[in-house]
Every structure is written in structure tokens, then in C-alpha cells.
Design a protein around this motif. Structure first.
Motif, PDB file in Angstrom:
ATOM      1  N   LEU A 167     -66.853  -6.715  48.665  1.00 45.77           N
ATOM      2  CA  LEU A 167     -66.648  -5.698  47.644  1.00 45.77           C
ATOM      3  C   LEU A 167     -67.215  -4.370  48.116  1.00 45.77           C
ATOM      4  O   LEU A 167     -68.418  -4.255  48.379  1.00 45.77           O
ATOM      5  CB  LEU A 167     -67.321  -6.112  46.329  1.00 45.77           C
ATOM      6  N   VAL A 168     -66.351  -3.378  48.253  1.00 43.23           N
ATOM      7  CA  VAL A 168     -66.776  -2.060  48.717  1.00 43.23           C
ATOM      8  C   VAL A 168     -66.343  -1.014  47.692  1.00 43.23           C
ATOM      9  O   VAL A 168     -65.405  -1.235  46.921  1.00 43.23           O
ATOM     10  CB  VAL A 168     -66.195  -1.724  50.105  1.00 43.23           C
ATOM     11  N   PRO A 169     -67.018   0.150  47.664  1.00 42.42           N
ATOM     12  CA  PRO A 169     -66.652   1.171  46.665  1.00 42.42           C
ATOM     13  C   PRO A 169     -65.238   1.701  46.895  1.00 42.42           C
ATOM     14  O   PRO A 169     -64.807   1.891  48.033  1.00 42.42           O
ATOM     15  CB  PRO A 169     -67.689   2.273  46.901  1.00 42.42           C
ATOM     16  N   GLU A 170     -64.548   1.958  45.805  1.00 42.78           N
ATOM     17  CA  GLU A 170     -63.315   2.718  45.903  1.00 42.78           C
ATOM     18  C   GLU A 170     -63.668   4.180  46.149  1.00 42.78           C
ATOM     19  O   GLU A 170     -64.721   4.668  45.728  1.00 42.78           O
ATOM     20  CB  GLU A 170     -62.506   2.598  44.607  1.00 42.78           C
ATOM     21  N   VAL A 171     -62.793   4.866  46.859  1.00 43.93           N
ATOM     22  CA  VAL A 171     -62.960   6.298  47.117  1.00 43.93           C
ATOM     23  C   VAL A 171     -61.951   7.044  46.262  1.00 43.93           C
ATOM     24  O   VAL A 171     -60.755   6.727  46.263  1.00 43.93           O
ATOM     25  CB  VAL A 171     -62.750   6.613  48.606  1.00 43.93           C
ATOM     26  N   ARG A 181     -64.938  -1.047  42.469  1.00 39.08           N
ATOM     27  CA  ARG A 181     -64.981  -1.737  43.749  1.00 39.08           C
ATOM     28  C   ARG A 181     -63.609  -2.314  44.087  1.00 39.08           C
ATOM     29  O   ARG A 181     -62.812  -2.616  43.210  1.00 39.08           O
ATOM     30  CB  ARG A 181     -66.019  -2.878  43.719  1.00 39.08           C
ATOM     31  N   ARG A 182     -63.342  -2.441  45.384  1.00 37.42           N
ATOM     32  CA  ARG A 182     -62.137  -3.149  45.822  1.00 37.42           C
ATOM     33  C   ARG A 182     -62.553  -4.305  46.729  1.00 37.42           C
ATOM     34  O   ARG A 182     -63.608  -4.259  47.378  1.00 37.42           O
ATOM     35  CB  ARG A 182     -61.153  -2.226  46.526  1.00 37.42           C
ATOM     36  N   LEU A 183     -61.707  -5.317  46.752  1.00 35.15           N
ATOM     37  CA  LEU A 183     -62.010  -6.548  47.472  1.00 35.15           C
ATOM     38  C   LEU A 183     -61.334  -6.539  48.834  1.00 35.15           C
ATOM     39  O   LEU A 183     -60.124  -6.322  48.937  1.00 35.15           O
ATOM     40  CB  LEU A 183     -61.537  -7.746  46.659  1.00 35.15           C
ATOM     41  N   LEU A 184     -62.118  -6.771  49.884  1.00 35.73           N
ATOM     42  CA  LEU A 184     -61.586  -6.835  51.244  1.00 35.73           C
ATOM     43  C   LEU A 184     -61.484  -8.296  51.698  1.00 35.73           C
ATOM     44  O   LEU A 184     -62.317  -9.118  51.332  1.00 35.73           O
ATOM     45  CB  LEU A 184     -62.505  -6.076  52.210  1.00 35.73           C
ATOM     46  N   PRO A 185     -60.509  -8.580  52.550  1.00 34.97           N
ATOM     47  CA  PRO A 185     -60.321  -9.973  53.008  1.00 34.97           C
ATOM     48  C   PRO A 185     -61.220 -10.323  54.192  1.00 34.97           C
ATOM     49  O   PRO A 185     -60.756 -10.747  55.248  1.00 34.97           O
ATOM     50  CB  PRO A 185     -58.840 -10.001  53.392  1.00 34.97           C
ATOM     51  N   ILE A 186     -62.532 -10.152  54.021  1.00 35.18           N
ATOM     52  CA  ILE A 186     -63.488 -10.509  55.071  1.00 35.18           C
ATOM     53  C   ILE A 186     -63.767 -12.004  54.997  1.00 35.18           C
ATOM     54  O   ILE A 186     -64.065 -12.535  53.922  1.00 35.18           O
ATOM     55  CB  ILE A 186     -64.805  -9.735  54.927  1.00 35.18           C
ATOM     56  N   LYS A 187     -63.681 -12.671  56.128  1.00 34.14           N
ATOM     57  CA  LYS A 187     -63.953 -14.103  56.179  1.00 34.14           C
ATOM     58  C   LYS A 187     -64.877 -14.391  57.356  1.00 34.14           C
ATOM     59  O   LYS A 187     -64.531 -14.137  58.507  1.00 34.14           O
ATOM     60  CB  LYS A 187     -62.656 -14.894  56.329  1.00 34.14           C
ATOM     61  N   ARG A 189     -67.569 -12.999  58.596  1.00 30.26           N
ATOM     62  CA  ARG A 189     -67.910 -11.816  59.399  1.00 30.26           C
ATOM     63  C   ARG A 189     -66.707 -11.193  60.095  1.00 30.26           C
ATOM     64  O   ARG A 189     -66.868 -10.283  60.914  1.00 30.26           O
ATOM     65  CB  ARG A 189     -68.991 -12.123  60.448  1.00 30.26           C
ATOM     66  N   ILE A 190     -65.493 -11.625  59.789  1.00 30.96           N
ATOM     67  CA  ILE A 190     -64.298 -11.133  60.458  1.00 30.96           C
ATOM     68  C   ILE A 190     -63.381 -10.462  59.440  1.00 30.96           C
ATOM     69  O   ILE A 190     -63.095 -11.006  58.368  1.00 30.96           O
ATOM     70  CB  ILE A 190     -63.528 -12.279  61.145  1.00 30.96           C
ATOM     71  N   LEU A 191     -62.896  -9.271  59.804  1.00 30.28           N
ATOM     72  CA  LEU A 191     -61.890  -8.566  59.021  1.00 30.28           C
ATOM     73  C   LEU A 191     -60.679  -8.344  59.907  1.00 30.28           C
ATOM     74  O   LEU A 191     -60.746  -7.628  60.916  1.00 30.28           O
ATOM     75  CB  LEU A 191     -62.445  -7.218  58.534  1.00 30.28           C
ATOM     76  N   ASP A 192     -59.561  -8.968  59.565  1.00 28.20           N
ATOM     77  CA  ASP A 192     -58.315  -8.764  60.307  1.00 28.20           C
ATOM     78  C   ASP A 192     -57.764  -7.383  59.966  1.00 28.20           C
ATOM     79  O   ASP A 192     -57.553  -7.058  58.790  1.00 28.20           O
ATOM     80  CB  ASP A 192     -57.286  -9.834  59.932  1.00 28.20           C
ATOM     81  N   LEU A 193     -57.510  -6.574  61.002  1.00 24.79           N
ATOM     82  CA  LEU A 193     -57.021  -5.220  60.768  1.00 24.79           C
ATOM     83  C   LEU A 193     -55.548  -5.244  60.372  1.00 24.79           C
ATOM     84  O   LEU A 193     -54.739  -5.972  60.953  1.00 24.79           O
ATOM     85  CB  LEU A 193     -57.217  -4.359  62.006  1.00 24.79           C
ATOM     86  N   ALA A 194     -55.218  -4.418  59.382  1.00 24.74           N
ATOM     87  CA  ALA A 194     -53.845  -4.278  58.916  1.00 24.74           C
ATOM     88  C   ALA A 194     -53.711  -2.894  58.282  1.00 24.74           C
ATOM     89  O   ALA A 194     -54.667  -2.368  57.700  1.00 24.74           O
ATOM     90  CB  ALA A 194     -53.494  -5.365  57.904  1.00 24.74           C
ATOM     91  N   ASP A 195     -52.529  -2.311  58.376  1.00 28.29           N
ATOM     92  CA  ASP A 195     -52.323  -0.959  57.868  1.00 28.29           C
ATOM     93  C   ASP A 195     -52.644  -0.830  56.386  1.00 28.29           C
ATOM     94  O   ASP A 195     -53.151   0.203  55.933  1.00 28.29           O
ATOM     95  CB  ASP A 195     -50.878  -0.518  58.119  1.00 28.29           C
ATOM     96  N   GLU A 196     -52.343  -1.875  55.600  1.00 22.63           N
ATOM     97  CA  GLU A 196     -52.540  -1.762  54.161  1.00 22.63           C
ATOM     98  C   GLU A 196     -54.010  -1.598  53.775  1.00 22.63           C
ATOM     99  O   GLU A 196     -54.324  -1.154  52.673  1.00 22.63           O
ATOM    100  CB  GLU A 196     -51.940  -2.970  53.438  1.00 22.63           C
ATOM    101  N   LEU A 197     -54.925  -1.933  54.671  1.00 24.45           N
ATOM    102  CA  LEU A 197     -56.345  -1.741  54.379  1.00 24.45           C
ATOM    103  C   LEU A 197     -56.698  -0.262  54.233  1.00 24.45           C
ATOM    104  O   LEU A 197     -57.703   0.075  53.605  1.00 24.45           O
ATOM    105  CB  LEU A 197     -57.201  -2.351  55.495  1.00 24.45           C
ATOM    106  N   THR A 199     -54.742   2.268  52.966  1.00 23.16           N
ATOM    107  CA  THR A 199     -53.995   3.049  51.982  1.00 23.16           C
ATOM    108  C   THR A 199     -54.900   3.670  50.938  1.00 23.16           C
ATOM    109  O   THR A 199     -54.473   4.551  50.187  1.00 23.16           O
ATOM    110  CB  THR A 199     -52.941   2.164  51.281  1.00 23.16           C
ATOM    111  N   SER A 200     -56.157   3.208  50.875  1.00 20.22           N
ATOM    112  CA  SER A 200     -57.100   3.704  49.860  1.00 20.22           C
ATOM    113  C   SER A 200     -58.303   4.384  50.497  1.00 20.22           C
ATOM    114  O   SER A 200     -59.443   4.219  50.059  1.00 20.22           O
ATOM    115  CB  SER A 200     -57.566   2.555  48.958  1.00 20.22           C
ATOM    116  N   ASP A 201     -58.075   5.122  51.588  1.00 26.88           N
ATOM    117  CA  ASP A 201     -59.135   5.856  52.274  1.00 26.88           C
ATOM    118  C   ASP A 201     -60.067   4.891  53.000  1.00 26.88           C
ATOM    119  O   ASP A 201     -59.680   3.770  53.338  1.00 26.88           O
ATOM    120  CB  ASP A 201     -59.910   6.763  51.304  1.00 26.88           C
ATOM    121  N   ALA A 202     -61.305   5.318  53.239  1.00 30.19           N
ATOM    122  CA  ALA A 202     -62.236   4.557  54.078  1.00 30.19           C
ATOM    123  C   ALA A 202     -62.764   3.321  53.365  1.00 30.19           C
ATOM    124  O   ALA A 202     -62.856   3.264  52.135  1.00 30.19           O
ATOM    125  CB  ALA A 202     -63.396   5.439  54.505  1.00 30.19           C
ATOM    126  N   MET A 203     -63.130   2.332  54.185  1.00 34.14           N
ATOM    127  CA  MET A 203     -63.878   1.176  53.705  1.00 34.14           C
ATOM    128  C   MET A 203     -65.349   1.445  54.007  1.00 34.14           C
ATOM    129  O   MET A 203     -65.735   1.548  55.178  1.00 34.14           O
ATOM    130  CB  MET A 203     -63.393  -0.092  54.411  1.00 34.14           C
TER     131      MET A 203
END
Length: 290
Positions: A167-171, A181-187, A189-197, A199-203
Motif C-alpha cells: 500500500l503506497v500513497p496516491e499522488v 492508498r493504492r495497492l501494488l502487486p508486490i510479492k 519482495r518482487i514487483l513485476d514491472l508493467a506500464d500500467e503501474l 499511470t498514476s504517477d510515482a510509486m
């Protein structure tokens, strides 16, 4: 003006405008983003004396509003060379009357870039030359090629040293930190990079547990690792479809949504007493599968 560094097979280039790292070449690969203006015209700007956005585009000092650009003004000024050898350079920005119109403090910001094998270190030093305390935030904003290796773009991952909250802050649309907050698909310690991550500015990983994170080229074994000392916040940023990803380290962050206080009251700002110096460091390292 560009200044070149060299250490064995590694090379780097520093632009005195903004004191910005513009190139980092290791093992036959250019790793740093080339500042193509089609996507983003910077490579690794220095963020100072704020990180992110100020509410209304202004900071408040001594009861007065003063215009402040996103990520501050350091990247807009010329740095002077204060030390150099073939593998390293120290560049310095010292406050002057022009700067004091927007940031009314005497300071000196020095950055030393040093090559050593497959690593590059950026050491930051902030000196308070004023008779009173100064508030500041510092950030380093390097962007790396995505992809940088002969691996499909969709196989790249971010690996964290420790487990981070998904859970990271929305910008907000004006760059402020929201309470939402928005939910990231971290599993694990790994975050798979994808363009849709992106679309809402920085994580923004505020008060991160990790001291380092890496950009991994799938299962190839090649990776770029960023290790931070004195930077409690980490961030990831890109633009959907852009051939780069930025791995950022911050001491501070954007104003919280609704904040209207003085710079000395802003959350996450550092306060540096008269005569004091603060040191922060980032170490970039590249590991190849070869």
C-alpha cells in the motif's frame, strides 16, 4: 559543459548544468537513460531544496510565499568543479542573491561522483553557511534503460532488500501526497514491472524498510542495484510505454494534500543547524550475467 570520467572499462559523464549524471557505461552497456525529450529530457537530476511538489507551487518561509518549482531549483543552475581526477569529480552549487530570492538561506551543496569498477557512487554534502537553521530535502532521480539487456521488457522486475508494504500513497493531479492508498502487486519482495503501474504517477515507498533495490533483467542474472545511505524514502517512476524506469531516493517528499504550513513545519523536511553539514550517499552497481 560535460565532463567525462573513466575507470577501466567503465565510463561516466557529468553535466555541470544541474550537476547531473548524464551517462554511465559499464561492460559494453550504456545503463543510464539518454534524456530523449520524446519521453523525458533528463537522466539523473538532483532534487533540492525540496523533493516533489509544493502546494500551490510555493514554499512558505518567514510567513511569505516563495515560488518553488517541482523538485526545487538545483537542476536549473550551473555547478562549479571543486575537485577532479580521471575517475571522479566533485561539483558544487553555492547559494547567491538570485537563489536567495526563492530560498532565503546561505548553503553549499556538493556532489562527488566516483567510478570504481562496475560501481558508481554519488556522495552528497549539504553545508549550512547561514546564521540560522535551514530546512531542506534532497533527492537523487536516476533513470535506467528499460530494457538494458537482451531480455524482453515485460520480464523486468524490481527486487527490494526487505518486504515493503504493497500500500503506497496516491499522488494527486498536482503532485501532492494523498491520504488515500493504492495497492501494488508486490510479492515476496518482487514487483513485476508493467506500464500500467505508472499511470498514476510515482510509486512512493515512504520510510522504506529496504536500504537497496534493484532492477533485474528477468532471469538473465543481470541487474542494476541502487543502495542508499541517509535516504529514508524510495520511489519508482516512469511514463507508460517509456523505455526507462527511474529508481529514486529521497530524504523528503511532496507536500501532503492540504498542507499550508511553513517549510520548517513540513513533514519529512530536514533541519540543518548553523555550521552543520549533512551527508547522504547513493551507490549504483551493475552485475552482468556474463
Amino acid at each position: 559543459m560535460l565532463v567525462s570520467l573513466e575507470s577501466g572499462a567503465a565510463r561516466a559523464c557529468v553535466d555541470l548544468h544541474g550537476g547531473e549524471l548524464r551517462s554511465w557505461f559499464v561492460g559494453g552497456r550504456e545503463l543510464l537513460w539518454n534524456a530523449d525529450p520524446v519521453w523525458w529530457d533528463q537522466s539523473a537530476p538532483i532534487l533540492f531544496p525540496i523533493v516533489g511538489s509544493a502546494s500551490g507551487g510555493q514554499i512558505r518561509v518567514d510567513g511569505s510565499g516563495r515560488p518553488m518549482a517541482v523538485h526545487g531549483f538545483a537542476r536549473q543552475h550551473e555547478f562549479a568543479v571543486s575537485g577532479r581526477d580521471p575517475a571522479s569529480i566533485t561539483v558544487t552549487l553555492t547559494s547567491n542573491q538570485e537563489i536567495r530570492k526563492v530560498y532565503p538561506f546561505w548553503f553549499q551543496l556538493s556532489v562527488t561522483y566516483a567510478l570504481a569498477g562496475s560501481s558508481l557512487t554519488a556522495s552528497f554534502s549539504i553545508a549550512n553557511l547561514d546564521r540560522r537553521s535551514i530546512p531542506y530535502a534532497l533527492g537523487f532521480h536516476p533513470a535506467f534503460r528499460w530494457p538494458f539487456d537482451d531480455v524482453p521488457r515485460h520480464e523486468y522486475k524490481i527486487r527490494f532488500e526487505a518486504e515493503e508494504s504493497p500500500l503506497v500513497p496516491e499522488v494527486t493531479s498536482d503532485g501532492l501526497i494523498s491520504a488515500r492508498r493504492r495497492l501494488l502487486p508486490i510479492k515476496r519482495r518482487i514487483l513485476d514491472l508493467a506500464d500500467e503501474l505508472f499511470t498514476s504517477d510515482a510509486m512512493c515507498f515512504l520510510n522504506a524498510r529496504s536500504g537497496w533495490f534493484s532492477l533485474d533483467a528477468g532471469g538473465s542474472g543481470s541487474c542494476i542495484t541502487l543502495e542508499a545511505t541517509g535516504f529514508p524514502h524510495l520511489a519508482l517512476w516512469s511514463r507508460p510505454g517509456a523505455p526507462f524506469v527511474s529508481m529514486e531516493t529521497w530524504t523528503g517528499h511532496s507536500d501532503p494534500e492540504g498542507f499550508t504550513g511553513d517549510s520548517f513545519e513540513k513533514p519529512s523536511m530536514r533541519i540543518l543547524a548553523p555550521g552543520e553539514t549533512a551527508d547522504h550517499c547513493v551507490r549504483l552497481s551493475f552485475r552482468t550475467a556474463d
